[in-house]
Scaffold this motif. Structure first.
Motif, PDB file in Angstrom:
ATOM      1  N   ASN A   1       0.815  -1.216   0.000  1.00 25.03           N
ATOM      2  CA  ASN A   1       0.000   0.000   0.000  1.00 25.03           C
ATOM      3  C   ASN A   1       0.847   1.264   0.000  1.00 25.03           C
ATOM      4  N   SER A   2       1.910   1.238  -0.800  1.00 25.86           N
ATOM      5  CA  SER A   2       2.786   2.414  -0.891  1.00 25.86           C
ATOM      6  C   SER A   2       2.554   3.135  -2.215  1.00 25.86           C
TER       7      SER A   2
ATOM      8  N   SER B   1       5.376   0.099   4.870  1.00 25.44           N
ATOM      9  CA  SER B   1       4.010  -0.081   4.373  1.00 25.44           C
ATOM     10  C   SER B   1       3.172   1.176   4.574  1.00 25.44           C
ATOM     11  N   GLY B   2       2.320   1.464   3.595  1.00 29.18           N
ATOM     12  CA  GLY B   2       1.413   2.600   3.690  1.00 29.18           C
ATOM     13  C   GLY B   2       2.068   3.940   3.474  1.00 29.18           C
TER      14      GLY B   2
ATOM     15  N   ARG C   1       4.388   8.458   6.287  1.00 33.11           N
ATOM     16  CA  ARG C   1       3.021   8.289   6.777  1.00 33.11           C
ATOM     17  C   ARG C   1       2.887   9.002   8.129  1.00 33.11           C
TER      18      ARG C   1
END
Length: 458
Positions: free
Chosen positions: A401-402, A418-419, A435
């Motif tokens: 989810n990057s 992640s993210g 993030r």
């Protein structure tokens, strides 16, 4: 009369191919000329021109309709140097061929008359059609044994000699019972073509100048007229959408047989659709329901799993693609690399052993050998005006989810948490995070539910 002049071998004989492509194809109910409709991702006339080139045609003259520069351009693309002639009045097939008079006057040993809407004719058939000319024949017509001869011109023969071709509407009851029918294609000795065509008259039910009449004319003048018989499927013409679909089915069957004979496994051949230029190596496995668009190369030992769509892509030996993968133009999958389900790749190179296993979009990027791209990763390559590249180094690990906002470089061995939304370069072996910091509020959910339930009660 039979000429006593010596003949060159077919490979040494010049050959002018006249391709008739002036029909609008009204039964196609299309704004596009009939010959530009595609089978196996190539226009029908493109197939004809490619086959003529393989068969040794040294020049091409295409007869097109008025204001059909689109057809003319397709002809030039398929056979550079082709001459274009316009048939302004539709007065029959002989009249169409004579529209290319200037090309005929330039001289050729052999003249082939072909049609732009018969994409299934093989190069071997054109060679078969020309061969008797080298042995002294003045004219050769292509015929086939029809299961249902209704509507086709009939071959009137005596032994090996073709006496005439009788159009269906002009045939007697006895002639209509003949099943040896006209396949349309014809080869004429070059020094006879203009003379024979000039003798054609229009005394028939339709008042047109039939090319088929030159058979009877040539025979009456004493020239040997011969028949080249081919399978009925090969002379399949296309006049409507149903016949276009039938041509697609036949050419797909032919392409499937060719790739399986070359060492490719098609698990369910009837569900795999190939392009005219698809190249599959030995021991490639293609699972059911795969579609190959133009420009795909799959090298030895690679596997394409079910429900994948590939176009303009190259897959290296031992790589795996799919299921449910989409490779767009410029995609290059390295040796033993993996492209998994619901992954789309465009203008991107995957290095050897790289993995993009699921739910990912990579556009305008390069991924180094052994890198791992987590689920849900996307390269943000377009800002509404320009395209920008993402460079991912060898052994890099991109967390799920990057979003990688190009232009950007992720170094060798680097990690992306992640993210993350990554907007700046990450050096080799570094960790990049982009993030917000997580906040935990104890017992928040209890208070939320109590408040919501109270509001609902009111």
């Amino acid at each position: 009369m039979t000429s006593t002049a010596s003949f060159k071998t077919p490979s040494d004989r010049s050959c002018l191919a006249i391709v008739l492509a002036a029909g609008e194809g009204t039964r196609m109910n299309s704004g596009k000329p009939k010959v530009l409709h595609q089978v196996a991702n190539r226009s029908m006339i493109g197939h004809v021109l490619s086959t003529l080139a393989k068969a040794g045609a040294t020049s091409v003259a295409a007869v097109v309709g008025p204001d059909r520069e689109d057809v003319a351009n397709e002809v030039r693309k398929g056979f550079p140097g082709a001459q274009i002639f316009v048939q302004r009045d539709r007065l029959g097939t002989a009249h169409a061929v004579l529209s290319a008079r200037d090309a005929l006057e330039q001289g050729a040993d052999d003249v082939i008359v072909a049609f732009g809407d018969t994409p299934l004719v093989l190069a071997e058939t054109f060679a078969k059609l020309r061969a008797p000319l080298a042995r002294g024949a003045g004219l050769v017509a292509m015929g086939f044994e029809a299961q249902d001869p209704t509507g086709y011109g009939r071959f009137i023969t005596s032994g090996d000699e073709l006496l005439a071709i009788r159009e269906h509407k002009d045939a007697t009851e006895a002639e209509q019972a003949i099943t040896l029918c006209n396949g349309g294609l014809m080869a004429i000795r070059g020094d006879l073509a203009l003379s024979l065509l000039g003798r054609v008259e229009n005394r028939n039910a339709k008042g047109e100048y039939y090319l088929t009449d030159i058979v009877e004319i040539a025979h009456g003048l004493g020239y040997r007229t011969a028949v080249a018989i081919v399978p009925e499927d090969e002379v399949h013409g296309v006049n409507d959408r149903a016949q276009l679909a039938a041509a697609e089915r036949m050419i797909q069957d032919r392409l499937r047989q060719e790739v399986m004979a070359s060492g490719v496994t098609l698990v369910a051949p009837e569900t795999v659709f190939l392009s005219h230029d698809t190249r599959l190596g030995r021991d490639v496995v293609v699972e059911p329901h795969v579609v190959f668009g133009p420009g795909v190369v799959v090298e030895d030992g690679a596997v394409v799993h079910s429900f994948s769509h590939l176009e303009g892509a190259r897959i290296a030996p031992g790589a795996g693609v799919g299921p449910f993968a989409r490779l767009r133009p410029g995609a290059s999958v390295g040796p033993k690399a993996k492209v998994g389900n619901f992954v789309e790749i465009k203008n991107t190179e995957l290095g050897a052993g790289a993995k993009v296993s699921h739910l990912t979009y990579l556009g305008d990027a390069s991924v180094g050998a052994g890198a791992n791209i987590g689920a849900g990763t996307i390269t943000c390559n377009y800002d509404g005006f320009g395209k920008y590249r993402t460079e991912i180094g060898e052994g890099a690990f991109i967390g799920s989810n990057s979003s990688l906002v190009a232009p950007i470089t992720i170094g060798k061995g680097a990690f992306v948490g992640s993210g993350s939304v990554i907007t700046d370069d990450i050096p080799d072996d570094a960790l990049g995070l982009g993030r917000g910091r997580q906040i935990v509020k104890e017992d928040w959910a209890i208070a939320f539910r109590e408040k919501a339930q109270a509001a609902k009660g009111k």
